[in-house]
Design a protein around this motif. Structure first.
Motif, PDB file in Angstrom:
ATOM      1  N   ASN A   9       1.220  -0.541  41.680  1.00  0.00           N
ATOM      2  CA  ASN A   9       1.879  -0.968  40.437  1.00  0.00           C
ATOM      3  C   ASN A   9       3.357  -1.290  40.632  1.00  0.00           C
ATOM      4  OD1 ASN A   9       2.666   1.616  40.900  1.00  0.00           O
ATOM      5  ND2 ASN A   9       2.218   2.372  38.820  1.00  0.00           N
ATOM      6  N   ASP A  10       3.785  -1.408  41.898  1.00  0.00           N
ATOM      7  CA  ASP A  10       5.163  -1.775  42.196  1.00  0.00           C
ATOM      8  C   ASP A  10       5.219  -3.262  42.540  1.00  0.00           C
ATOM      9  OD1 ASP A  10       6.010   0.817  41.852  1.00  0.00           O
ATOM     10  OD2 ASP A  10       5.786   1.336  43.985  1.00  0.00           O
ATOM     11  N   TYR A  11       6.183  -3.920  41.847  1.00  0.00           N
ATOM     12  CA  TYR A  11       6.399  -5.319  42.164  1.00  0.00           C
ATOM     13  C   TYR A  11       7.542  -5.386  43.179  1.00  0.00           C
ATOM     14  CZ  TYR A  11       6.754 -10.373  41.523  1.00  0.00           C
ATOM     15  OH  TYR A  11       6.748 -11.735  41.739  1.00  0.00           O
ATOM     16  N   VAL A  12       7.262  -5.961  44.336  1.00  0.00           N
ATOM     17  CA  VAL A  12       8.205  -5.934  45.455  1.00  0.00           C
ATOM     18  C   VAL A  12       8.712  -7.344  45.705  1.00  0.00           C
ATOM     19  CG1 VAL A  12       8.561  -5.338  47.888  1.00  0.00           C
ATOM     20  CG2 VAL A  12       6.954  -4.001  46.476  1.00  0.00           C
ATOM     21  N   MET A  13      10.042  -7.453  45.876  1.00  0.00           N
ATOM     22  CA  MET A  13      10.684  -8.711  46.226  1.00  0.00           C
ATOM     23  C   MET A  13      11.470  -8.489  47.530  1.00  0.00           C
ATOM     24  SD  MET A  13      12.103  -9.775  42.452  1.00  0.00           S
ATOM     25  CE  MET A  13      12.718 -11.356  43.023  1.00  0.00           C
ATOM     26  N   VAL A  14      11.186  -9.287  48.542  1.00  0.00           N
ATOM     27  CA  VAL A  14      11.867  -9.190  49.845  1.00  0.00           C
ATOM     28  C   VAL A  14      12.948 -10.266  49.880  1.00  0.00           C
ATOM     29  CG1 VAL A  14      11.617  -9.265  52.354  1.00  0.00           C
ATOM     30  CG2 VAL A  14       9.758  -8.366  50.918  1.00  0.00           C
ATOM     31  N   ILE A  15      14.207  -9.835  50.028  1.00  0.00           N
ATOM     32  CA  ILE A  15      15.339 -10.751  49.948  1.00  0.00           C
ATOM     33  C   ILE A  15      16.031 -10.746  51.314  1.00  0.00           C
ATOM     34  CG2 ILE A  15      17.516 -11.250  48.810  1.00  0.00           C
ATOM     35  CD1 ILE A  15      16.408  -9.745  46.379  1.00  0.00           C
ATOM     36  N   ARG A  16      16.205 -11.946  51.846  1.00  0.00           N
ATOM     37  CA  ARG A  16      16.899 -12.070  53.122  1.00  0.00           C
ATOM     38  C   ARG A  16      17.902 -13.210  52.978  1.00  0.00           C
ATOM     39  NH1 ARG A  16      12.769 -12.951  56.424  1.00  0.00           N
ATOM     40  NH2 ARG A  16      12.411 -10.723  56.762  1.00  0.00           N
ATOM     41  N   ASN A  17      19.137 -12.929  53.315  1.00  0.00           N
ATOM     42  CA  ASN A  17      20.241 -13.896  53.213  1.00  0.00           C
ATOM     43  C   ASN A  17      20.360 -14.441  51.780  1.00  0.00           C
ATOM     44  OD1 ASN A  17      20.852 -13.675  55.999  1.00  0.00           O
ATOM     45  ND2 ASN A  17      19.299 -15.233  56.500  1.00  0.00           N
ATOM     46  N   GLY A  18      20.137 -13.567  50.799  1.00  0.00           N
ATOM     47  CA  GLY A  18      20.299 -13.928  49.381  1.00  0.00           C
ATOM     48  C   GLY A  18      19.158 -14.709  48.796  1.00  0.00           C
ATOM     49  N   ALA A  19      18.083 -14.885  49.517  1.00  0.00           N
ATOM     50  CA  ALA A  19      16.938 -15.624  48.995  1.00  0.00           C
ATOM     51  C   ALA A  19      15.703 -14.763  49.095  1.00  0.00           C
ATOM     52  CB  ALA A  19      16.737 -16.921  49.776  1.00  0.00           C
ATOM     53  N   VAL A  20      14.804 -14.958  48.127  1.00  0.00           N
ATOM     54  CA  VAL A  20      13.546 -14.214  48.091  1.00  0.00           C
ATOM     55  C   VAL A  20      12.586 -14.900  49.062  1.00  0.00           C
ATOM     56  CG1 VAL A  20      11.631 -13.444  46.681  1.00  0.00           C
ATOM     57  CG2 VAL A  20      13.912 -13.528  45.706  1.00  0.00           C
ATOM     58  N   VAL A  21      12.196 -14.152  50.104  1.00  0.00           N
ATOM     59  CA  VAL A  21      11.300 -14.717  51.097  1.00  0.00           C
ATOM     60  C   VAL A  21       9.859 -14.291  50.849  1.00  0.00           C
ATOM     61  CG1 VAL A  21      13.123 -14.895  52.843  1.00  0.00           C
ATOM     62  CG2 VAL A  21      11.776 -12.797  52.658  1.00  0.00           C
ATOM     63  N   ARG A  22       9.684 -13.221  50.086  1.00  0.00           N
ATOM     64  CA  ARG A  22       8.335 -12.755  49.817  1.00  0.00           C
ATOM     65  C   ARG A  22       8.375 -11.855  48.579  1.00  0.00           C
ATOM     66  NH1 ARG A  22       4.678  -8.841  53.751  1.00  0.00           N
ATOM     67  NH2 ARG A  22       2.691  -9.087  52.609  1.00  0.00           N
ATOM     68  N   VAL A  39      13.714  -5.226  46.569  1.00  0.00           N
ATOM     69  CA  VAL A  39      13.814  -4.958  45.120  1.00  0.00           C
ATOM     70  C   VAL A  39      12.442  -4.521  44.651  1.00  0.00           C
ATOM     71  CG1 VAL A  39      14.239  -5.928  42.837  1.00  0.00           C
ATOM     72  CG2 VAL A  39      15.697  -6.583  44.769  1.00  0.00           C
ATOM     73  N   VAL A  40      12.390  -3.341  44.033  1.00  0.00           N
ATOM     74  CA  VAL A  40      11.120  -2.778  43.578  1.00  0.00           C
ATOM     75  C   VAL A  40      11.218  -2.496  42.070  1.00  0.00           C
ATOM     76  CG1 VAL A  40       9.430  -0.948  43.866  1.00  0.00           C
ATOM     77  CG2 VAL A  40      10.729  -1.761  45.840  1.00  0.00           C
ATOM     78  N   ALA A  41      10.360  -3.175  41.303  1.00  0.00           N
ATOM     79  CA  ALA A  41      10.354  -2.997  39.845  1.00  0.00           C
ATOM     80  C   ALA A  41       8.958  -2.618  39.380  1.00  0.00           C
ATOM     81  CB  ALA A  41      10.788  -4.285  39.136  1.00  0.00           C
ATOM     82  N   PRO A  42       8.843  -1.833  38.327  1.00  0.00           N
ATOM     83  CA  PRO A  42       7.519  -1.429  37.859  1.00  0.00           C
ATOM     84  C   PRO A  42       6.800  -2.591  37.171  1.00  0.00           C
ATOM     85  CG  PRO A  42       9.173  -0.564  36.396  1.00  0.00           C
ATOM     86  CD  PRO A  42       9.917  -1.226  37.517  1.00  0.00           C
ATOM     87  N   SER A  43       5.522  -2.688  37.409  1.00  0.00           N
ATOM     88  CA  SER A  43       4.723  -3.735  36.746  1.00  0.00           C
ATOM     89  C   SER A  43       3.942  -3.196  35.549  1.00  0.00           C
ATOM     90  CB  SER A  43       3.740  -4.346  37.763  1.00  0.00           C
ATOM     91  OG  SER A  43       2.842  -3.343  38.245  1.00  0.00           O
ATOM     92  N   THR A  44       4.056  -1.929  35.276  1.00  0.00           N
ATOM     93  CA  THR A  44       3.362  -1.316  34.144  1.00  0.00           C
ATOM     94  C   THR A  44       4.234  -1.370  32.901  1.00  0.00           C
ATOM     95  OG1 THR A  44       4.210   0.852  34.763  1.00  0.00           O
ATOM     96  CG2 THR A  44       2.049   0.217  35.628  1.00  0.00           C
ATOM     97  N   ALA A  45       3.611  -1.082  31.766  1.00  0.00           N
ATOM     98  CA  ALA A  45       4.331  -1.058  30.494  1.00  0.00           C
ATOM     99  C   ALA A  45       4.955   0.302  30.288  1.00  0.00           C
ATOM    100  CB  ALA A  45       3.384  -1.381  29.338  1.00  0.00           C
ATOM    101  N   PHE A  46       6.104   0.298  29.593  1.00  0.00           N
ATOM    102  CA  PHE A  46       6.818   1.528  29.292  1.00  0.00           C
ATOM    103  C   PHE A  46       6.921   1.692  27.766  1.00  0.00           C
ATOM    104  CE2 PHE A  46       7.939   1.030  33.644  1.00  0.00           C
ATOM    105  CZ  PHE A  46       8.278   2.284  34.102  1.00  0.00           C
ATOM    106  N   ASP A  47       6.908   2.964  27.345  1.00  0.00           N
ATOM    107  CA  ASP A  47       7.101   3.300  25.928  1.00  0.00           C
ATOM    108  C   ASP A  47       8.510   3.821  25.745  1.00  0.00           C
ATOM    109  OD1 ASP A  47       4.508   2.614  25.232  1.00  0.00           O
ATOM    110  OD2 ASP A  47       3.745   4.611  25.717  1.00  0.00           O
ATOM    111  N   GLY A  48       9.210   3.141  24.849  1.00  0.00           N
ATOM    112  CA  GLY A  48      10.555   3.583  24.525  1.00  0.00           C
ATOM    113  C   GLY A  48      10.642   3.994  23.072  1.00  0.00           C
ATOM    114  N   SER A  49      11.367   5.034  22.791  1.00  0.00           N
ATOM    115  CA  SER A  49      11.512   5.522  21.411  1.00  0.00           C
ATOM    116  C   SER A  49      12.912   5.236  20.907  1.00  0.00           C
ATOM    117  CB  SER A  49      11.214   7.018  21.343  1.00  0.00           C
ATOM    118  OG  SER A  49      12.129   7.735  22.146  1.00  0.00           O
ATOM    119  N   PHE A  50      13.029   5.119  19.602  1.00  0.00           N
ATOM    120  CA  PHE A  50      14.344   4.936  18.982  1.00  0.00           C
ATOM    121  C   PHE A  50      14.382   5.735  17.688  1.00  0.00           C
ATOM    122  CE2 PHE A  50      11.662   1.449  17.563  1.00  0.00           C
ATOM    123  CZ  PHE A  50      11.808   1.481  16.193  1.00  0.00           C
TER     124      PHE A  50
END
Length: 377
Positions: A9-22, A39-50
């Protein structure tokens, strides 16, 4: 070189020399940490309260709004540009993701607060506390159009309002008003129940009265029918009597007609006799009138002959003949009459005493005495 296998569930971005290579979800990466960044960002939904407790309605009442939002990252390039999702092998990845998502939740809540403040300020406290679903819809629609949400690369899945509550004092006042309304509804229900009971009693009494009226009507109909029967019997007897009287009257009428016809015949004969008599009287009258006319013509003719003879006479001669046979007194009177008729032509007229005496003595002893006595006066 470092090898790292990420979770599904992790979205991974591989950046080399300022560009996303994968990039992708759940990648396994062999990389040089000196030249490559992850760069690793979650691909799942999150619940936020206010929860917002400083909102003011249109009637200046403070309310407390609590809700939950469900969101997820849909544009990882925008999200990584706005938030720090960089991977560090020396730091726990879960803590870093939770910290970054907390920052994202705070930004989303700030946007939601601005929307809620605007919506709450348009309604009074009685209205806003009943508009949870409507307020949630307005928030979701506003977030879908908001440019800030789009720049964050986030998609709002759902918005739910868990509660809208006024302050304690306001809630007590509303509860009191609602309680009074409920008590009023209770009184109205009691009043309606009493009215219903009274209405039922009235209907029962009306039914009793209607029953009595119907019984009275039936009795009246019975009496009317009896009266009609009696009237019918009387009418039948009257018709029989009337038939007898009519027959008797017809006979009398026939006798009267015959007597009248006989009388008219007699009167007609008498009238014809009178007409015949009148005709004869008319002929007699016409004959008599003709004879009278002829006789009148004869008399007129004789008078006309006498008048014609008088017209041919000498007036002076006639007067002389008449005066020859007239007494002196009359002649004297006629002389004085002629004098009177010509008085306007006479200037002086003298009468001597001798002449007057002669005139008086000619009139006679009595007349002369009267005239002389008048003269002496």
């Amino acid at each position: 070189m470092t090898f790292k296998k990420f979770r599904p569930n992790d979205y991974v971005m591989v950046i080399r020399n300022g560009a996303v290579v994968r990039e992708g979800i759940g990648l396994s990466v062999l990389y040089n940490n000196m030249t490559t960044n992850l760069v690793v960002a979650p691909s799942t939904a999150f619940d936020g309260s206010f929860a917002f407790d400083d909102l003011v309605t249109s009637d200046y009442q403070r309310v407390y709004v609590q809700g939950v939002t469900t969101y997820m990252i849909t544009d990882y390039a925008k999200a990584s540009a706005m938030l720090d999702f960089s991977y560090s092998p020396n730091a726990p990845m879960d803590d870093k993701i939770l910290e970054t998502m907390a920052v994202l939740e705070k930004r989303i809540n700030n946007i939601i607060k601005a929307i809620v403040i605007k919506a709450v300020s348009k309604c009074d406290v009685r209205t806003i506390i009943r508009l949870s679903d409507q307020l949630a819809g307005e928030i979701a629609a506003a977030l879908s159009r908001d440019e800030s949400i789009e720049k964050l690369g986030v998609s709002i899945t759902s918005v739910n309002i868990l509660g809208i509550s006024p302050t304690v004092e306001t809630r007590k006042a509303l509860e009191a008003a609602a309680r009074e309304e409920i008590l009023k509804e209770q009184d109205d229900a009691i009043y309606k129940r009493r009215n219903a009971a009274i209405e039922q009693e009235r209907l029962i009494k009306e039914n009793e009265i209607n029953t009595e009226i119907k019984v009275a009507e039936k009795e009246q109909e019975k009496e009317e029918k009896e009266q009609e029967m009696k009237q019918a019997i009387k009418l039948k007897a009257l018709r029989a009597e009337l038939a007898l009287n009519t027959e008797k009257q017809e006979k009398e009428f026939d006798l009267q007609e015959k007597a009248t016809a006989k009388k008219l015949l007699i009167e007609k004969q008498e009238m014809l006799g009178k007409i015949e008599l009148e005709k004869k009287n008319k002929e007699y009258t016409e004959l008599e009138a003709e004879n009278a006319r002829i006789k009148a013509d004869q008399e007129a003719y004789a008078v006309e002959g006498i008048v014609r003879a008088y017209n041919n006479l000498n007036v002076a001669l006639v007067e002389a003949c008449a005066m020859a046979q007239t007494d002196p007194a009359t002649l004297m009177a006629k002389a004085f009459m002629n004098i009177g008729e010509n008085a306007g032509k006479i200037e002086n007229f003298n009468i001597t005493p001798d002449l007057l005496k002669t005139i008086v003595s000619g009139l006679g002893p009595d007349k002369g005495t009267v005239l002389l006595s008048g003269y002496e006066e």
